[in-house]
Design a protein around this motif. Structure first.
Motif, mmCIF file in Angstrom:
data_model
loop_
_atom_site.group_PDB
_atom_site.id
_atom_site.type_symbol
_atom_site.label_atom_id
_atom_site.label_comp_id
_atom_site.label_asym_id
_atom_site.label_seq_id
_atom_site.Cartn_x
_atom_site.Cartn_y
_atom_site.Cartn_z
ATOM 1 N N VAL A 271 0.831 -1.204 0.000
ATOM 2 C CA VAL A 271 0.000 0.000 0.000
ATOM 3 C C VAL A 271 0.869 1.260 0.000
ATOM 4 C CG1 VAL A 271 -1.830 1.206 1.281
ATOM 5 C CG2 VAL A 271 -1.684 -1.273 1.417
ATOM 6 N N PHE A 272 0.483 2.265 -0.784
ATOM 7 C CA PHE A 272 1.197 3.547 -0.741
ATOM 8 C C PHE A 272 1.019 4.183 0.640
ATOM 9 C CE2 PHE A 272 0.069 3.387 -5.405
ATOM 10 C CZ PHE A 272 1.347 3.058 -5.808
ATOM 11 N N ALA A 286 -5.756 -7.611 7.470
ATOM 12 C CA ALA A 286 -4.688 -7.726 6.463
ATOM 13 C C ALA A 286 -3.334 -7.320 7.045
ATOM 14 C CB ALA A 286 -5.012 -6.834 5.274
ATOM 15 N N PHE A 287 -2.287 -7.876 6.480
ATOM 16 C CA PHE A 287 -0.931 -7.428 6.818
ATOM 17 C C PHE A 287 -0.537 -6.379 5.773
ATOM 18 C CE2 PHE A 287 3.503 -7.275 7.447
ATOM 19 C CZ PHE A 287 3.676 -7.607 8.788
ATOM 20 N N ILE A 288 -0.217 -5.166 6.250
ATOM 21 C CA ILE A 288 0.039 -4.054 5.320
ATOM 22 C C ILE A 288 1.550 -3.845 5.147
ATOM 23 C CG2 ILE A 288 -0.346 -1.565 4.912
ATOM 24 C CD1 ILE A 288 -2.976 -3.062 5.094
ATOM 25 N N TYR A 289 1.988 -3.746 3.905
ATOM 26 C CA TYR A 289 3.387 -3.420 3.595
ATOM 27 C C TYR A 289 3.429 -2.013 3.018
ATOM 28 C CZ TYR A 289 4.009 -8.420 4.108
ATOM 29 O OH TYR A 289 4.023 -9.711 4.610
ATOM 30 N N GLU A 290 4.115 -1.115 3.710
ATOM 31 C CA GLU A 290 4.144 0.280 3.252
ATOM 32 C C GLU A 290 5.152 0.441 2.110
ATOM 33 O OE1 GLU A 290 4.459 3.163 6.375
ATOM 34 O OE2 GLU A 290 4.812 4.774 4.934
ATOM 35 N N PHE A 291 4.681 1.030 1.022
ATOM 36 C CA PHE A 291 5.417 1.038 -0.249
ATOM 37 C C PHE A 291 5.865 2.451 -0.643
ATOM 38 C CE2 PHE A 291 4.870 -0.320 -5.002
ATOM 39 C CZ PHE A 291 6.176 -0.738 -5.055
ATOM 40 N N SER A 292 6.128 3.342 0.321
ATOM 41 C CA SER A 292 6.469 4.733 -0.008
ATOM 42 C C SER A 292 5.259 5.442 -0.583
ATOM 43 C CB SER A 292 7.606 4.874 -1.018
ATOM 44 O OG SER A 292 8.744 4.282 -0.537
ATOM 45 N N LEU A 318 -2.630 -14.803 -0.248
ATOM 46 C CA LEU A 318 -2.580 -13.945 -1.437
ATOM 47 C C LEU A 318 -1.972 -12.591 -1.059
ATOM 48 C CD1 LEU A 318 -3.510 -14.303 -4.371
ATOM 49 C CD2 LEU A 318 -5.695 -13.304 -3.757
ATOM 50 N N ILE A 319 -1.236 -12.004 -1.991
ATOM 51 C CA ILE A 319 -0.668 -10.666 -1.773
ATOM 52 C C ILE A 319 -1.202 -9.761 -2.885
ATOM 53 C CG2 ILE A 319 1.474 -9.301 -1.724
ATOM 54 C CD1 ILE A 319 2.905 -12.005 -1.016
ATOM 55 N N PHE A 320 -1.717 -8.584 -2.523
ATOM 56 C CA PHE A 320 -2.168 -7.614 -3.519
ATOM 57 C C PHE A 320 -1.153 -6.487 -3.613
ATOM 58 C CE2 PHE A 320 -6.211 -9.545 -2.185
ATOM 59 C CZ PHE A 320 -6.719 -9.908 -3.431
ATOM 60 N N ALA A 321 -0.930 -5.998 -4.836
ATOM 61 C CA ALA A 321 -0.016 -4.867 -5.027
ATOM 62 C C ALA A 321 -0.605 -3.936 -6.074
ATOM 63 C CB ALA A 321 1.345 -5.378 -5.487
ATOM 64 N N PRO A 322 -0.270 -2.641 -5.991
ATOM 65 C CA PRO A 322 -0.786 -1.713 -7.005
ATOM 66 C C PRO A 322 -0.047 -1.887 -8.329
ATOM 67 C CG PRO A 322 0.574 -0.547 -5.388
ATOM 68 C CD PRO A 322 0.560 -1.985 -4.978
#
Ligand code: TXA
Ligand code: MG
Length: 348
Positions: A271-272, A286-292, A318-322
């Motif tokens: 996630v941005f 959900a587990f959130i990964y900060e993407f800058s 599953l992993i979601f990405a923009p």
């Protein structure tokens, strides 16, 4: 084998340590070293036995050629047939994260170049990498220092996870600056270039030199059965996390709606920064990964492989990405993420 870890941060004079690592290279050993893109798994490019050791340490097929790293762009003369376009590119982008494919001279063993008659040449800008090459007195053949199939290492921890016990020396030079592998171009007979792998040096950067650039199909699309890869590495499933990844093409609200509708138990979401609070609130499990931040593609490039490696440890269903843009550094992000996602995009 025992792996020696050389930590350089906080050391005022790194030369003696690098001389030692250079001796290991000269003696046919394997040294992992930092570059401005990702960590490299290095050996003497002119020594075929040393090059073969790289393939086995990485578990890499021997038809997938290695990049040779040189300390000065003009050193390419000894190993490849250069031309004016090479020097035009070198003047602007070397040392730096650009790799150029040229016709090889016999001074590079076939083992180093995966049996091809071309060779990939790169002059890194990272001080440790350049000093190591200079002290070794030979070009250093180096693929990314990951086990074949996992994301390229951009942090010392990644290298230790993959390479401890497989190499003689690991040089810990901290986090890699950029975080995605170099831009690769091939110079064609009409003095145009073909982009084989996008990176920090963008298509627009090269076009500014009045060089015409075409983009290899394999940069954004999947090779079809029977297609020949212009760059052998493109045919392998790269950057593949253990959990499936899906790219979402839509605004953050429609992405959240979609994710909620899927009811996935152990889900990871990239996630941005500006959307993190919103997504955490909407999908608390959900587990959130900060993407800058959304517009900070350099920040995203710096984070991506670390995020994919962290996500690997969480065994997400599953992993979601923009979905990144197809221009600028976005193209490099797109190229890596689309492979991680095995080309799965959901248009919302
Ligand atoms: O940033 C980078 O380029 C890093 C650092 C360590 O320099 N290196 C790197 O190497 O990413 P590697 O081996 O992981 O990726 C190099 C890619 C492979 O896909 C390989 O197939 C391609 O370059 N390649 C190497 N030599 C080639 C050649 N002669 N023709 C076409 N593709 C080539
Ligand atoms: Mg690689």
């Amino acid at each position: 084998m025992d792996t020696e870890i050389i930590k350089l941060s906080g050391v005022s004079d790194v030369s003696p340590m690098l001389s030692h690592a250079a001796d290991v290279i000269k003696n046919g050993g394997l040294v992992v070293f930092p570059t401005e893109t990702v960590y490299g798994l290095g050996a003497d490019a002119t020594n075929k036995d040393a090059a073969l050791k790289i393939y086995s340490a990485k578990g890499r097929p021997q038809d997938n050629p290695l990049i040779i790293h040189i300390a000065d762009p003009s050193d390419a003369e000894k190993y490849a047939y250069t031309n004016p376009v090479y020097y035009k590119l070198a003047e602007k982008f070397m040392p730096g994260p650009l790799t150029v494919i040229l016709k090889s001279k016999d001074s590079v063993p076939k083992e180093t170049r995966g049996g091809l008659d071309t060779v990939a040449v790169r002059c890194p800008v990272n001080d440790i990498a350049r000093e190591l090459i200079k002290l070794s007195g030979v070009p250093i053949a180096a693929p990314s220092a990951n086990l074949s199939g996992s994301p390229s290492p951009t942090r010392p921890r990644h290298v230790i996870d993959d390479m401890l016990g497989r190499v003689d020396v690991i040089i810990d030079g901290g986090e890699c600056d950029f975080g995605l592998e170099s831009t690769i171009v091939r110079i064609d007979s009409d003095d145009s270039v073909t982009l084989l792998r996008p990176g920090k040096i963008t298509v627009a950067d090269i076009q500014e030199l009045n060089i015409s650039v075409s983009i290899s199909d394999a940069v954004i699309s999947q090779l079809k059965e029977g297609d020949v890869a212009e760059s052998p590495g493109m045919k392998y499933r790269h950057y593949a996390p253990k959990s499936p990844v899906v790219l979402l093409d839509g605004d953050v609200m429609s992405c959240v709606e979609y994710i909620k509708s899927q009811n996935i138990e152990n889900v990871g979401i990239i996630v941005f920064s500006e959307d993190c609070d919103y997504v955490k609130n909407e999908v608390p499990s959900a587990f959130i990964y900060e993407f800058s931040s959304r517009d900070d593609e350099l920040g995203q490039a710096h984070m991506l492989f670390d995020i994919l490696r962290c996500a690997d440890k969480k065994s997400h269903d599953l992993i979601f990405a923009p979905l990144p843009k197809l221009s600028g550094i976005g193209l490099a992000l797109y190229n890596r993420l689309i492979r991680a996602a095995a080309y799965q995009i959901i248009k919302l």
